[in-house]
Design a protein around this motif. Structure first.
Motif, PDB file in Angstrom:
ATOM      1  N   ALA A 135     -11.134  -9.690 -72.298  1.00  0.00           N
ATOM      2  CA  ALA A 135     -10.061  -9.541 -71.309  1.00  0.00           C
ATOM      3  C   ALA A 135      -9.630 -10.892 -70.762  1.00  0.00           C
ATOM      4  CB  ALA A 135     -10.518  -8.638 -70.162  1.00  0.00           C
ATOM      5  N   LEU A 136     -10.569 -11.817 -70.673  1.00  0.00           N
ATOM      6  CA  LEU A 136     -10.237 -13.139 -70.146  1.00  0.00           C
ATOM      7  C   LEU A 136      -9.254 -13.864 -71.063  1.00  0.00           C
ATOM      8  CD1 LEU A 136     -11.166 -14.582 -67.573  1.00  0.00           C
ATOM      9  CD2 LEU A 136     -12.804 -15.846 -68.960  1.00  0.00           C
ATOM     10  N   PHE A 137      -9.350 -13.615 -72.366  1.00  0.00           N
ATOM     11  CA  PHE A 137      -8.357 -14.216 -73.270  1.00  0.00           C
ATOM     12  C   PHE A 137      -6.977 -13.630 -73.014  1.00  0.00           C
ATOM     13  CE2 PHE A 137      -5.800 -13.807 -77.133  1.00  0.00           C
ATOM     14  CZ  PHE A 137      -5.523 -15.145 -77.343  1.00  0.00           C
ATOM     15  N   GLU A 138      -6.902 -12.327 -72.840  1.00  0.00           N
ATOM     16  CA  GLU A 138      -5.618 -11.693 -72.586  1.00  0.00           C
ATOM     17  C   GLU A 138      -4.998 -12.218 -71.288  1.00  0.00           C
ATOM     18  OE1 GLU A 138      -6.289  -7.501 -72.631  1.00  0.00           O
ATOM     19  OE2 GLU A 138      -6.585  -7.417 -74.795  1.00  0.00           O
ATOM     20  N   VAL A 139      -5.828 -12.386 -70.263  1.00  0.00           N
ATOM     21  CA  VAL A 139      -5.339 -12.920 -68.992  1.00  0.00           C
ATOM     22  C   VAL A 139      -4.814 -14.337 -69.174  1.00  0.00           C
ATOM     23  CG1 VAL A 139      -6.066 -13.686 -66.700  1.00  0.00           C
ATOM     24  CG2 VAL A 139      -6.773 -11.444 -67.537  1.00  0.00           C
ATOM     25  N   LEU A 140      -5.583 -15.170 -69.880  1.00  0.00           N
ATOM     26  CA  LEU A 140      -5.138 -16.544 -70.118  1.00  0.00           C
ATOM     27  C   LEU A 140      -3.845 -16.562 -70.925  1.00  0.00           C
ATOM     28  CD1 LEU A 140      -5.484 -19.614 -70.142  1.00  0.00           C
ATOM     29  CD2 LEU A 140      -7.012 -19.350 -72.113  1.00  0.00           C
ATOM     30  N   GLN A 159      -9.691 -22.103 -66.007  1.00  0.00           N
ATOM     31  CA  GLN A 159      -8.400 -21.970 -66.679  1.00  0.00           C
ATOM     32  C   GLN A 159      -7.264 -22.432 -65.772  1.00  0.00           C
ATOM     33  OE1 GLN A 159      -8.195 -17.882 -67.944  1.00  0.00           O
ATOM     34  NE2 GLN A 159      -9.682 -18.162 -69.583  1.00  0.00           N
ATOM     35  N   SER A 160      -7.345 -22.090 -64.494  1.00  0.00           N
ATOM     36  CA  SER A 160      -6.309 -22.507 -63.548  1.00  0.00           C
ATOM     37  C   SER A 160      -6.275 -24.029 -63.403  1.00  0.00           C
ATOM     38  CB  SER A 160      -6.530 -21.860 -62.179  1.00  0.00           C
ATOM     39  OG  SER A 160      -6.408 -20.454 -62.262  1.00  0.00           O
ATOM     40  N   VAL A 161      -7.448 -24.644 -63.289  1.00  0.00           N
ATOM     41  CA  VAL A 161      -7.513 -26.098 -63.144  1.00  0.00           C
ATOM     42  C   VAL A 161      -6.964 -26.783 -64.395  1.00  0.00           C
ATOM     43  CG1 VAL A 161      -9.064 -28.069 -62.880  1.00  0.00           C
ATOM     44  CG2 VAL A 161      -9.443 -26.000 -61.525  1.00  0.00           C
ATOM     45  N   ILE A 162      -7.386 -26.308 -65.564  1.00  0.00           N
ATOM     46  CA  ILE A 162      -6.950 -26.919 -66.824  1.00  0.00           C
ATOM     47  C   ILE A 162      -5.450 -26.745 -67.025  1.00  0.00           C
ATOM     48  CG2 ILE A 162      -7.148 -26.790 -69.333  1.00  0.00           C
ATOM     49  CD1 ILE A 162     -10.108 -25.915 -68.860  1.00  0.00           C
ATOM     50  N   CYS A 163      -4.959 -25.530 -66.810  1.00  0.00           N
ATOM     51  CA  CYS A 163      -3.527 -25.276 -67.004  1.00  0.00           C
ATOM     52  C   CYS A 163      -2.683 -26.041 -65.989  1.00  0.00           C
ATOM     53  CB  CYS A 163      -3.245 -23.786 -66.922  1.00  0.00           C
ATOM     54  SG  CYS A 163      -3.889 -22.846 -68.325  1.00  0.00           S
ATOM     55  N   ILE A 193      -5.077 -20.783 -76.713  1.00  0.00           N
ATOM     56  CA  ILE A 193      -6.147 -20.446 -77.656  1.00  0.00           C
ATOM     57  C   ILE A 193      -7.163 -21.577 -77.740  1.00  0.00           C
ATOM     58  CG2 ILE A 193      -6.651 -20.025 -80.094  1.00  0.00           C
ATOM     59  CD1 ILE A 193      -3.958 -18.530 -80.245  1.00  0.00           C
ATOM     60  N   PHE A 194      -6.678 -22.809 -77.748  1.00  0.00           N
ATOM     61  CA  PHE A 194      -7.588 -23.960 -77.785  1.00  0.00           C
ATOM     62  C   PHE A 194      -8.462 -23.997 -76.529  1.00  0.00           C
ATOM     63  CE2 PHE A 194      -8.556 -28.365 -76.645  1.00  0.00           C
ATOM     64  CZ  PHE A 194      -9.270 -28.765 -77.764  1.00  0.00           C
ATOM     65  N   VAL A 195      -7.851 -23.785 -75.369  1.00  0.00           N
ATOM     66  CA  VAL A 195      -8.612 -23.771 -74.116  1.00  0.00           C
ATOM     67  C   VAL A 195      -9.667 -22.673 -74.154  1.00  0.00           C
ATOM     68  CG1 VAL A 195      -8.469 -23.323 -71.619  1.00  0.00           C
ATOM     69  CG2 VAL A 195      -6.750 -24.775 -72.735  1.00  0.00           C
ATOM     70  N   TYR A 196      -9.291 -21.494 -74.642  1.00  0.00           N
ATOM     71  CA  TYR A 196     -10.199 -20.356 -74.679  1.00  0.00           C
ATOM     72  C   TYR A 196     -11.384 -20.633 -75.606  1.00  0.00           C
ATOM     73  CZ  TYR A 196     -11.769 -15.514 -75.271  1.00  0.00           C
ATOM     74  OH  TYR A 196     -12.509 -14.370 -75.321  1.00  0.00           O
ATOM     75  N   VAL A 197     -11.107 -21.156 -76.805  1.00  0.00           N
ATOM     76  CA  VAL A 197     -12.188 -21.460 -77.748  1.00  0.00           C
ATOM     77  C   VAL A 197     -13.143 -22.486 -77.144  1.00  0.00           C
ATOM     78  CG1 VAL A 197     -12.714 -22.493 -79.990  1.00  0.00           C
ATOM     79  CG2 VAL A 197     -10.852 -20.840 -79.792  1.00  0.00           C
ATOM     80  N   THR A 198     -12.598 -23.469 -76.460  1.00  0.00           N
ATOM     81  CA  THR A 198     -13.439 -24.463 -75.788  1.00  0.00           C
ATOM     82  C   THR A 198     -14.335 -23.794 -74.750  1.00  0.00           C
ATOM     83  OG1 THR A 198     -11.735 -26.162 -76.086  1.00  0.00           O
ATOM     84  CG2 THR A 198     -13.421 -26.589 -74.429  1.00  0.00           C
TER      85      THR A 198
END
Length: 417
Positions: free
Chosen positions: A37-42, A336-340, A365-370
């Protein structure tokens, strides 16, 4: 999420039910589902509210998108949009019910749960104002206070309240708004200023404009609040029904639910998709009802599919990578918020309003895989994510042992989640 502190006498045996779950005791399926779900949110956050102004979504589409961007946007609209947040809401309800149940023998159960939600509210307010005003934590904390009133009640009351709130939510467009949204002219002005400030401004410029935007965004939270509470209640009901804790024995039922709900929800979402993607006859006022019904049904289908799959040997091997991410969902959501923010705002790379949907999704996708790799590395060394540790420590009023291997005496003398 009070007990003794480090170095105090061991907790009595009655406290055993309040000790933390070991990784082997956790429901891996829920961790996996939370990680997915976290991927979908991102994916939705990064291609919409981080990439462009939230108010641009309510204005006529003037973005010149290529064919690939249009296809990617259409797929996200039908398959992911709003489903991700509904799925997280269901999971938050499950988590709240688990906490309520595990603290059943504690006379201070409600105090601890209220403190847990107050800490969530405080972290959410910091996130909302200092990092990103697309925050959902404040809304989740407030919805959690409402749901606490129902957790000790009968199932029929929870189910009735959920249905009533969902009914209120889908009929709200027909009612006079409690807090009206900004008008079209104000939205256009906010969107234009967001492009300028977020794309080129320094940190304090972005901060000042973010604070100005919060009151304009507030009506959106008011509109979705009944749905959030309803989904919390549905998640809590799912846990109390026993289906989730006996998922392996209920795999066939879960697959039937998953197949039916995904097909039905997907059909409803497709039929209600925006006209810029599909030239289908308009549903008129019924479009909102069809769309929201599709969101809820499809979210339930996703949840059932993942939980059933994880309880298959092959599914556990295929999806197990998401479990560490889900165990650190709070930390990863804030990260995710800080990175984005750094990628899109002027105090970082300043890509706000400059990238298309496909390029932005690739970054996501890159952020999520990391985060998947980092979460697995972190949890080999520590029991909780850093924000999860802070949350639990504030809830209990004592620092929780965080190392993956801790002295057994310390474990007996402290209480964690």
């Amino acid at each position: 999420m009070t007990g003794g502190s480090i170095g105090s006498q061991p907790a009595p045996a009655s406290d055993a039910s309040r000790k933390p779950m070991s990784p082997s005791e956790r429901l891996d399926a829920i961790d996996v589902l939370r990680g997915v779900a976290l991927f979908e949110v991102l994916a939705m956050n990064i291609v919409t509210i981080f990439r462009i102004s939230i108010f641009a979504l309510f204005l006529p589409n003037v973005e010149r998108a290529g064919p690939l961007d249009q296809v990617v946007a259409a797929v996200l609209t039908v398959m992911v949009e709003l489903k991700a947040f509904s799925l997280l809401s269901l999971l938050f309800g499950v988590g709240l019910a688990i906490q309520f149940e595990r603290l059943a023998g504690n006379a201070r159960r409600m105090i601890l749960l209220v403190r847990r939600l107050l800490v969530l509210l405080a972290i959410g307010l910091v996130h909302l104002y200092l990092i990103w005003n697309g925050d959902i934590l404040v809304e989740y904390a407030l919805a959690g206070f409402v749901v606490l009133l129902f957790l000790g009640g009968p199932r029929w009351l929870m189910a009735g309240a959920a249905l009533l709130l969902l009914g209120l939510y889908v009929t709200m467009p027909l009612l006079s708004p409690i807090v009206p949204l900004p008008g079209a002219a104000e939205m256009a002005a906010l969107a234009a200023e967001a492009t300028r400030v977020y794309g080129t401004g320094g940190f304090f410029d972005v901060l000042a404009f973010r604070i100005r935007e919060v009151p304009a965004i507030f009506p959106l939270h008011v509109m979705v609040f009944p749905r959030t509470v309803a989904l919390f209640l549905i998640g809590a009901l799912a846990w109390r029904s026993g289906v989730l804790r006996r998922a392996s024995a209920n795999r066939r039922l879960l697959f039937v639910i998953a197949t039916s709900a995904i097909l039905l929800g997907g059909g409803l979402s497709l039929s209600a998709a925006r006209q810029e993607f599909f030239d289908w006859p308009s549903l008129g006022r019924a479009r909102f009802l069809v769309e929201e019904l599709g969101v809820v049904v499809m979210s339930l289908g996703y949840a059932a599919a993942v939980i059933a799959a994880v309880n298959l040997p092959g599914g556990r091997r295929m999806l197990g990578w998401a479990a560490p991410l889900g165990r650190m969902a709070f930390t990863n959501y804030l990260a995710q918020s800080v990175i984005c923010g750094w990628i899109f705002y002027g105090y970082g790379l300043g890509q706000f309003g400059r990238l298309g949907v496909t390029a932005t999704l690739a970054i996501g996708i890159f952020v999520y895989v990391t985060q998947v790799v980092f979460s697995a590395w972190w949890l080999r060394r520590y029991r909780f994510g850093p924000v999860e540790w802070l949350w639990r420590s504030c809830m209990y009023g004592v620092p929780q042992p965080i190392r993956a291997t801790v002295n057994s005496a310390i474990m007996r003398a402290t209480i964690a989640v």
